[in-house]
Structures are given as structure tokens and as C-alpha cells.
Design an enzyme around this catalytic site. Structure first.
Site, PDB file in Angstrom:
ATOM      1  N   HIS A 188      64.306  28.234  68.500  1.00  0.00           N
ATOM      2  CA  HIS A 188      63.220  28.682  67.643  1.00  0.00           C
ATOM      3  C   HIS A 188      63.566  30.062  67.103  1.00  0.00           C
ATOM      4  O   HIS A 188      64.113  30.904  67.812  1.00  0.00           O
ATOM      5  CB  HIS A 188      61.918  28.763  68.471  1.00  0.00           C
ATOM      6  CG  HIS A 188      60.842  29.556  67.826  1.00  0.00           C
ATOM      7  ND1 HIS A 188      60.441  30.798  68.280  1.00  0.00           N
ATOM      8  CD2 HIS A 188      60.074  29.294  66.749  1.00  0.00           C
ATOM      9  CE1 HIS A 188      59.466  31.249  67.514  1.00  0.00           C
ATOM     10  NE2 HIS A 188      59.229  30.371  66.578  1.00  0.00           N
ATOM     11  N   HIS A 214      50.319  29.454  83.889  1.00  0.00           N
ATOM     12  CA  HIS A 214      49.808  28.377  84.747  1.00  0.00           C
ATOM     13  C   HIS A 214      50.937  27.580  85.379  1.00  0.00           C
ATOM     14  O   HIS A 214      50.720  26.834  86.313  1.00  0.00           O
ATOM     15  CB  HIS A 214      48.875  27.467  83.954  1.00  0.00           C
ATOM     16  CG  HIS A 214      49.512  26.837  82.747  1.00  0.00           C
ATOM     17  ND1 HIS A 214      49.692  27.509  81.558  1.00  0.00           N
ATOM     18  CD2 HIS A 214      50.029  25.600  82.545  1.00  0.00           C
ATOM     19  CE1 HIS A 214      50.274  26.706  80.684  1.00  0.00           C
ATOM     20  NE2 HIS A 214      50.492  25.546  81.247  1.00  0.00           N
TER      21      HIS A 214
END
Lengths: 310, 310
Positions: A112, A180
Site C-alpha cells: 500500500h 484488538h
């Protein structure tokens, strides 16, 4: 170092980013060898322009998007200026290139890159009438842990960013992080925002160096991994890793959130999503496997120290 | 209607929700006919308990999760009480069942159900020492537009919710909405939160009616669609629709966001994600196709009016 006032002319930045898009489209089509990028060219209000380019279902690249935009707006949205609330409502221009490559083979990493330039007409003589900054960077997301690839990626990143490498690498590790999961999205690279260091010319030169380095950082890795055969096991793992990628982009990425909230064209905002992804409940890679070894790569690490200087 | 003070004993609600879990696990295993739900039973601090049950890779159900939890906490997190900030820091209990079913066949819809009860020790005599509410509902997400299925679903929902159907249906359409797509997640159902209407007994009775109605609403649809043959075209469309489902859950769902931020067990928070999903850039279903017809289902509609009363 020149300290002349920031030019109100966005043209040189736009020209550089368009050239970057053209080059990457050509390079990636050559690597795929079969599929072509498609996409229209859309005139935007006020002289802006959007030129999305997306390749799908290639022989070697499952999906690649290389998008150029130049927006011209009469009034800067408040959400775009959290750090500079006094700029809200002012006329602005923004130009950006955004790149995502999802190779078909699980052995080649996803990459990216993003570069953006932001110019606001402050109407305030104390800032010489304009506020500007650069932002962007590039980061790599492998499914399999090849130390040589990651070291090459970070060597090129360091050469492009020079003295700013350490700070930009750290910012990248911090940004592309899934709290998370307790893991980074990938092995990082460079990340910078609100960049004005040394004035416009120095900042533009740095942005150019980083933009030009992306192909040097990524394409050799891509070419090296494309011909390794793979099977169901690797593909299944790739889809699970891509699920994490989608988690980051949809739940955490500021650019995506801003894009979705601001009513931008949804296909552009979500162009970075993987073409396919999977979520397997409570999946744990087999101990001692290459898949398990990847997990050791998904934390902030000094990738160059272990190798020594090149 | 009894207006006695809310009982501080959460036991009857917990017992109902556990029974609901047990029944749904049994029903769904019977429908799949091959795979079994698995999952441990975890004791939580203060007498709480978590009993996740997940079925993966079944013959007819690709993934199903039926999760029960009972949390007991000494101090309510501020994020849990946006609407009641005075409750932050108070001792609380919460018990919930959460259900998601992703069938293998694209012709059977995905279904979701959630019921939760929240009890806070306010330490304040003016509220008789406790604050409580119910929340939850159920909603249906088809890939193919079968009017009979949707009408059945909403008939059962209306019978369960009675006079509250219209308001709960509207709340459901509003909640399960993807603004960046301009479409609802599915065809809706019931949604309610902070529910105390008529006191504890009436609210508990309503929650029970809705919880018990889920099987009546969903299982007949599931059984009816399981044996329709399908091919690559339907599967591709299913994966694209599941991509939208993942978009909603990751980018928009409040429960998921809260769960990710609060450090709950990630596998439980993300159990609702589809086992596989796809994103195809700029995908447009063929005009006149069943896939295109689905889009007419993804907006708030009066599903019962067209059929007349049953």
C-alpha cells in the site's frame, strides 16, 4: 534550504503524482502480463480531476488500484482539519495518489502506498495566505515471513526517507496496528502526516523520494515471489490474513472512515479492500509452521539492525 | 400490570437466555445434520459465565454462533452508558444471547438475533436501588429476494412485538443501514434498546416473546431454501453481499466497535463476521436479474401491507 513562501500553485505536485500513477500502472500491467487497468477520467468541480485505475482478476495480481485525485473545494470540511480547526470553511485543494496491490499468490505480499498534498487558502497574511502539508507513506503486508523481503523493503524506505526514517517507521508501526488483535497490519514502512519540515521545497523533495522509492521497494519482491507454487493451505491462510486487512481498513483506518462519512465515491474509498477474505473462528496456526512464524513479524521490530548496514 | 420494584436478581433472565441458547443450538444442529457446535464454558469474575457456541464448516450451515454471556462488574465502563452517564462507575450485571447464522447456500438468508438485559446497582433510593433495561431484536439478510420469506419473517415479528412492531421495525431499518451504500443491511425485523416500557415484568415478557419468536421466524425459511441447487454465479453474489455484511459489522455496528475498544475477547466480538466475503470493484448486478431485484429489498418497506393481514 529555501524558505520562500509556499506556492499557491499545486500544479507541480499534481504533475508528479500523475506521473507516479502512470508509471505504476505501466509497471504493474507488465508484471501481471495479462490484465489491464481500467477506469474513466472524471472532471471534478473547480478544475479538479479524478482518475481511478483498477485492475481485477489478473493472472498474477488479483486486484490492484492506483488512484489519482485532485479536489478543489470552496469550503474545507471540519472533519478534514481536526488538528487545524481554524482552517474549516476555507477554500482548499488536495491532490493524492493511492496505491494498493493484492497479488494472487499468497507468497507475494500486499503493498500500500499513499501520497497527498493539501493546500488551504487561509486568507490570512501572517501565513502568507496559505497553509499546506504533505502526508503519506508506504507499508507492506506479507502472509509469509521472508526476512530478505522485509529487509529490502526497509532498506529502500530508509534510503528514501534519510534522517526521517526512524520517526516515519515508528509512526507507521503505530498507525497500522490492530489493538484488538495485538498485531500490526504488516511489517510497516513509512508514515508521515502534516509534513512541512524544512519548507515546501524540502518537503516536496522528500515526498518525491518516497513516492519514487515505492516501485524500487515493492516490485523486486513481487517479481521474486510470483512463481512460487502454492496450494489450498497457503490460500486459506492468505484469506484469513486478508480478513485482518479488511478489519483494519473498515474498523480503524482514518482515511476510510473519513471517506465513508464524507460521502466520497464508495468504490474509491473501499478500493483498498481485498478481493476475497475469510474469517475462521478461533484460528490458530500450527506451532512451528511458516504461518505461525509470520506472527513474529507482526510487531514493531528493527528490520535493519539484524542485517547490519548495506 | 405490576409496578413492583425491579428485582435485583438477574437469575430468571439468565435462565431464559440460557434456555434460548440450548434450544437454538439443538435446532441448528438438527438442520445442519452433520456439524456440531463447539465451545468451552468459561467462569467469569463475580459469578459471571460465558458460554460461546460456534459451528463451522457444516454441510448446510457454513457458520453459526450462538453465544451466551453473563458479566458481573464492579464498575460500569463509561462507554457502556452514553445515555446514562450518571451510572458510570457503578456495580453492574449484563446477560445476553447473540446469534448469527451464515448458511452455505446463497438462497438461504443470513439471520441475526440478540437479546440483552442490563442491571446497574445505582445505590440510589430514588430508583429503588437499581437501573435496568432490555435491548435486542432480530434481522434477516437475504442474498436473493423471496417475498414470501420476508413476509413470513415480519409476520412472526409483528406477532411477537404486538403494538410495538411498527416502532421496532423502524428502529431496525434505521440501525442496520449502510449510509455509504444507501442500502439497508437486509430486510430488517425488530430492534429495541433501553427498553423498560410497562415495568420489568411486561418488558421481560416482551423480550421472551421476541426471543422465542426467532426460531419460528427463521427456521421455516432456512428449511425451505436449503435444498435449492446453486452454482458459481449465486456463490459469487453471496460473497459480495457478505462483504457488505462485514462492512456494516466492522465499520458501523456499535456493539462491535464497543467490543473491540473494550478489550473483550476478539473471537467473540467478531463471531458475527461471515466465514468468507468478497469485494468486487464497481460491481453492478445485471439488469433484470434476481441479483438486481434484491436491491429493491434493501430499503425500508412495509412488508406486511402488500400481503394484507394473515
Amino acid at each position: 534550504m529555501s524558505l520562500r513562501p509556499a506556492p499557491l500553485d499545486i500544479a507541480p505536485v499534481r504533475a508528479f503524482l500523475q506521473g507516479l500513477q502512470t508509471g505504476l500502472v505501466r509497471d504493474l500491467e507488465a508484471i501481471d502480463g495479462a490484465a489491464k487497468f481500467v477506469g474513466e477520467e472524471l472532471a471534478l468541480p473547480g478544475g479538479g480531476m479524478s482518475r481511478p485505475r483498477v485492475l481485477q482478476g489478473g493472472e498474477r495480481l488479483e486486484k490492484a488500484a492506483v488512484q489519482f485525485t485532485h479536489s478543489v473545494g470552496a469550503s474545507l470540511p471540519p472533519a478534514a482539519t481536526e488538528r487545524n480547526p481554524h482552517l474549516a470553511g476555507r477554500p482548499f485543494q488536495a491532490t493524492a495518489v493511492s496505491v494498493i496491490v493484492h497479488p494472487l499468490t499468497p507468497y507475494a505480499p500486499t503493498a500500500h502506498m499513499n501520497l497527498r498534498f493539501f493546500l488551504v487558502d487561509t486568507g490570512d497574511a501572517s501565513t502568507k495566505g496559505s497553509h499546506w502539508h504533505f502526508g503519506g507513506g508506504f507499508d507492506l503486508t506479507p502472509c509469509y515471513p521472508f526476512l530478505a523481503d522485509v529487509c529490502h523493503w526497509h532498506r529502500v524506505a530508509r534510503n528514501a526517507a534519510g534522517e526521517h526514517y526512524e520517526a516515519m517507521k515508528q509512526a507507521c508501526d503505530e498507525y497500522f496496528y490492530l489493538p484488538h488483535r495485538g498485531e500490526t497490519r504488516g511489517v510497516g514502512g513509512l508514515f508521515f502526516d502534516d509534513w512541512r519540515e524544512g519548507g515546501f521545497e524540502a518537503s516536496f523533495a522528500l515526498a518525491k523520494a518516497i513516492g519514487n522509492a515505492f516501485a524500487d521497494a515493492y516490485l523486486p519482491i513481487l517479481r521474486r515471489r510470483l512463481d512460487t507454487p502454492w496450494g489450498e493451505r497457503e490460500e486459506r491462510w492468505q484469506l484469513i490474513r486478508r480478513g485482518r486487512y479488511a478489519e483494519f481498513n473498515l474498523a480503524l483506518d482514518r482515511g476510510t472512515r473519513y471517506g465513508l462519512q464524507s460521502g466520497r465515491r464508495v468504490e474509491s474509498v473501499l478500493a483498498s479492500l481485498p478481493p476475497r477474505a475469510a474469517w475462521v473462528h478461533d484460528h490458530r496456526p500450527e506451532e512451528g509452521s511458516p504461518e505461525a512464524a509470520l506472527m513474529g513479524f507482526l510487531a514493531a521490530r528493527d528490520w535493519l539492525g539484524s542485517e547490519g548496514p548495506d
